[in-house]
Design a protein around this motif. Sequence first.
Motif, PDB file in Angstrom:
ATOM      1  N   ALA A 280     146.645 -17.124 103.207  1.00 21.52           N
ATOM      2  CA  ALA A 280     147.369 -18.517 103.615  1.00 21.52           C
ATOM      3  C   ALA A 280     148.130 -18.645 102.408  1.00 21.52           C
ATOM      4  O   ALA A 280     149.571 -19.111 102.740  1.00 21.52           O
ATOM      5  N   ARG A 281     148.020 -18.297 101.506  1.00 23.50           N
ATOM      6  CA  ARG A 281     149.154 -18.395 100.180  1.00 23.50           C
ATOM      7  C   ARG A 281     150.247 -17.581 100.396  1.00 23.50           C
ATOM      8  O   ARG A 281     151.309 -17.826 100.469  1.00 23.50           O
ATOM      9  N   LYS A 282     149.994 -16.201 100.983  1.00 20.78           N
ATOM     10  CA  LYS A 282     151.135 -15.354 101.315  1.00 20.78           C
ATOM     11  C   LYS A 282     151.992 -16.028 102.440  1.00 20.78           C
ATOM     12  O   LYS A 282     153.329 -15.833 102.635  1.00 20.78           O
ATOM     13  N   ALA A 283     151.117 -16.575 103.531  1.00 18.74           N
ATOM     14  CA  ALA A 283     151.877 -17.077 104.875  1.00 18.74           C
ATOM     15  C   ALA A 283     152.669 -18.327 104.332  1.00 18.74           C
ATOM     16  O   ALA A 283     153.918 -18.386 104.902  1.00 18.74           O
ATOM     17  N   TYR A 284     152.590 -18.794 103.224  1.00 19.08           N
ATOM     18  CA  TYR A 284     153.464 -20.117 102.989  1.00 19.08           C
ATOM     19  C   TYR A 284     154.414 -19.599 101.684  1.00 19.08           C
ATOM     20  O   TYR A 284     154.900 -20.472 100.948  1.00 19.08           O
ATOM     21  N   GLY A 285     154.207 -18.517 101.243  1.00 23.35           N
ATOM     22  CA  GLY A 285     155.015 -18.029 100.207  1.00 23.35           C
ATOM     23  C   GLY A 285     154.634 -18.431  98.769  1.00 23.35           C
ATOM     24  O   GLY A 285     155.500 -18.705  97.923  1.00 23.35           O
ATOM     25  N   VAL A 286     153.311 -18.974  98.638  1.00 21.28           N
ATOM     26  CA  VAL A 286     152.747 -19.256  97.432  1.00 21.28           C
ATOM     27  C   VAL A 286     152.764 -17.979  96.481  1.00 21.28           C
ATOM     28  O   VAL A 286     151.601 -17.210  96.821  1.00 21.28           O
ATOM     29  N   LYS A 287     153.278 -17.911  95.320  1.00 21.15           N
ATOM     30  CA  LYS A 287     153.137 -16.653  94.565  1.00 21.15           C
ATOM     31  C   LYS A 287     152.386 -17.104  93.505  1.00 21.15           C
ATOM     32  O   LYS A 287     151.737 -15.961  92.673  1.00 21.15           O
ATOM     33  N   LYS A 288     152.122 -18.464  93.003  1.00 20.59           N
ATOM     34  CA  LYS A 288     151.237 -18.579  91.764  1.00 20.59           C
ATOM     35  C   LYS A 288     150.009 -18.764  92.139  1.00 20.59           C
ATOM     36  O   LYS A 288     149.729 -18.521  93.324  1.00 20.59           O
ATOM     37  N   MET A 289     149.056 -18.686  91.133  1.00 22.13           N
ATOM     38  CA  MET A 289     147.501 -18.812  91.304  1.00 22.13           C
ATOM     39  C   MET A 289     147.063 -20.079  90.771  1.00 22.13           C
ATOM     40  O   MET A 289     147.564 -20.682  90.067  1.00 22.13           O
ATOM     41  N   PRO A 290     146.113 -20.684  91.351  1.00 25.25           N
ATOM     42  CA  PRO A 290     145.450 -21.957  91.079  1.00 25.25           C
ATOM     43  C   PRO A 290     145.011 -21.921  89.484  1.00 25.25           C
ATOM     44  O   PRO A 290     144.799 -20.577  89.174  1.00 25.25           O
ATOM     45  N   ARG A 291     144.845 -23.010  88.818  1.00 25.41           N
ATOM     46  CA  ARG A 291     144.762 -22.944  87.477  1.00 25.41           C
ATOM     47  C   ARG A 291     143.216 -22.314  87.139  1.00 25.41           C
ATOM     48  O   ARG A 291     143.001 -21.921  86.123  1.00 25.41           O
ATOM     49  N   ASN A 292     142.262 -22.722  87.927  1.00 28.65           N
ATOM     50  CA  ASN A 292     140.931 -22.081  87.805  1.00 28.65           C
ATOM     51  C   ASN A 292     140.899 -20.827  87.921  1.00 28.65           C
ATOM     52  O   ASN A 292     140.031 -19.896  87.261  1.00 28.65           O
ATOM     53  N   VAL A 293     141.628 -20.037  88.613  1.00 27.23           N
ATOM     54  CA  VAL A 293     141.687 -18.577  88.802  1.00 27.23           C
ATOM     55  C   VAL A 293     142.070 -18.053  87.476  1.00 27.23           C
ATOM     56  O   VAL A 293     141.538 -16.908  86.857  1.00 27.23           O
ATOM     57  N   LYS A 294     143.209 -18.619  87.060  1.00 26.46           N
ATOM     58  CA  LYS A 294     143.756 -18.106  85.711  1.00 26.46           C
ATOM     59  C   LYS A 294     142.826 -18.031  84.748  1.00 26.46           C
ATOM     60  O   LYS A 294     142.843 -17.186  83.886  1.00 26.46           O
ATOM     61  N   SER A 295     142.082 -19.289  84.478  1.00 27.31           N
ATOM     62  CA  SER A 295     141.189 -19.355  83.372  1.00 27.31           C
ATOM     63  C   SER A 295     140.007 -18.562  83.502  1.00 27.31           C
ATOM     64  O   SER A 295     139.348 -17.941  82.594  1.00 27.31           O
ATOM     65  N   ALA A 296     139.674 -18.025  84.959  1.00 23.85           N
ATOM     66  CA  ALA A 296     138.510 -17.238  85.009  1.00 23.85           C
ATOM     67  C   ALA A 296     138.797 -15.793  84.601  1.00 23.85           C
ATOM     68  O   ALA A 296     138.097 -15.102  84.077  1.00 23.85           O
ATOM     69  N   ARG A 297     140.116 -15.576  84.736  1.00 27.27           N
ATOM     70  CA  ARG A 297     140.529 -14.113  84.725  1.00 27.27           C
ATOM     71  C   ARG A 297     141.076 -13.883  82.943  1.00 27.27           C
ATOM     72  O   ARG A 297     140.920 -12.868  82.578  1.00 27.27           O
ATOM     73  N   ARG A 298     141.019 -14.866  82.315  1.00 23.32           N
ATOM     74  CA  ARG A 298     141.483 -15.137  80.894  1.00 23.32           C
ATOM     75  C   ARG A 298     140.317 -14.372  80.136  1.00 23.32           C
ATOM     76  O   ARG A 298     139.102 -14.849  80.093  1.00 23.32           O
ATOM     77  N   PRO A 299     140.430 -13.430  79.242  1.00 24.32           N
ATOM     78  CA  PRO A 299     139.489 -12.610  78.570  1.00 24.32           C
ATOM     79  C   PRO A 299     138.750 -13.590  77.661  1.00 24.32           C
ATOM     80  O   PRO A 299     139.622 -14.356  76.927  1.00 24.32           O
ATOM     81  N   ALA A 300     137.559 -13.392  77.147  1.00 20.28           N
ATOM     82  CA  ALA A 300     137.106 -14.224  76.321  1.00 20.28           C
ATOM     83  C   ALA A 300     137.070 -13.810  74.886  1.00 20.28           C
ATOM     84  O   ALA A 300     137.628 -12.778  74.620  1.00 20.28           O
ATOM     85  N   ARG A 301     137.393 -14.717  74.065  1.00 18.22           N
ATOM     86  CA  ARG A 301     137.739 -14.701  72.659  1.00 18.22           C
ATOM     87  C   ARG A 301     136.594 -14.167  71.915  1.00 18.22           C
ATOM     88  O   ARG A 301     135.330 -14.188  72.075  1.00 18.22           O
ATOM     89  N   THR A 302     136.731 -12.973  70.991  1.00 16.45           N
ATOM     90  CA  THR A 302     135.789 -12.502  70.353  1.00 16.45           C
ATOM     91  C   THR A 302     135.797 -12.823  68.611  1.00 16.45           C
ATOM     92  O   THR A 302     137.094 -13.237  68.242  1.00 16.45           O
TER      93      THR A 302
END
Length: 245
Positions: free
Chosen positions: A223-245
């Motif tokens: 659906a995102r592709k169908a409507y030309g949405v190239k960004k990702m929701p903020r929760n996806v970005k935060s989930a992909r962010r590597p944990a700090r060590t």
Amino acid sequence: MIPTLRVLMHMGSLQRLFPLWLAAMGCLFAFFTPWLLLAILYGVIMQFFVEYAIHRFLLHREPPTEQGIFNQLYRSHIGHHEFPSDAEFFTGDDHWYPVRFGLISVAIHTLILWPFVGLAAAALWSFVALFAGSVSAFAFYEYCHTLAHLNIKKGWFGQRITRSHLAHHFQDHHATFHVSFGMGWIDRLLGTPHDPETARARYDRDTILSMGMDPEDLRLVTARKAYGVKKMPRNVKSARRPART
């Protein structure tokens, strides 16, 4: 207030409803009777319940499995939850839907009232109720909804609306389906008020913006592709962010 009104002025649905609203107001003054004031009150109250019903039962229904239908739901509402500050997703893309809905409602009300008050009165009362009363309430809803999502300076009124509505977006999307100011009683009446304990129990950081769906569900990606949405929701970005060590 001005930034909010500026957004509303460009909303396709309100632009299309405006001539019908003007016509209904003309009928109110041209054929005024106290019954028409009662008709407007009926139209306003009915619209607040329609607002709730559409939001809860149509826009928050089980996500369709058929991709084409899912795309429509994404553009109508899921995309708004994923990108709540993007004005492009404040409304759906079918700007004629409120007009069709209103005309059908006028026809149904006219048929119901016809045997009791005659065709002319039934059509007049129905037209004024729906296109003066309900459209005014719908414009108020759009004002409240837009104000809640805009990042602007807000007074007491705007802060109350924002706290109430953003709780639906960021804390519990299963509750608080009303949007218009002062309509929280509808959620309480129908069993969906915001409850902090329930919200904490339901909360899932990874799915809250996607209305409970896995944000990388193929239907969402498509659906995102169908409507030309190239960004990702903020929760996806935060989930992909590597944990700090």
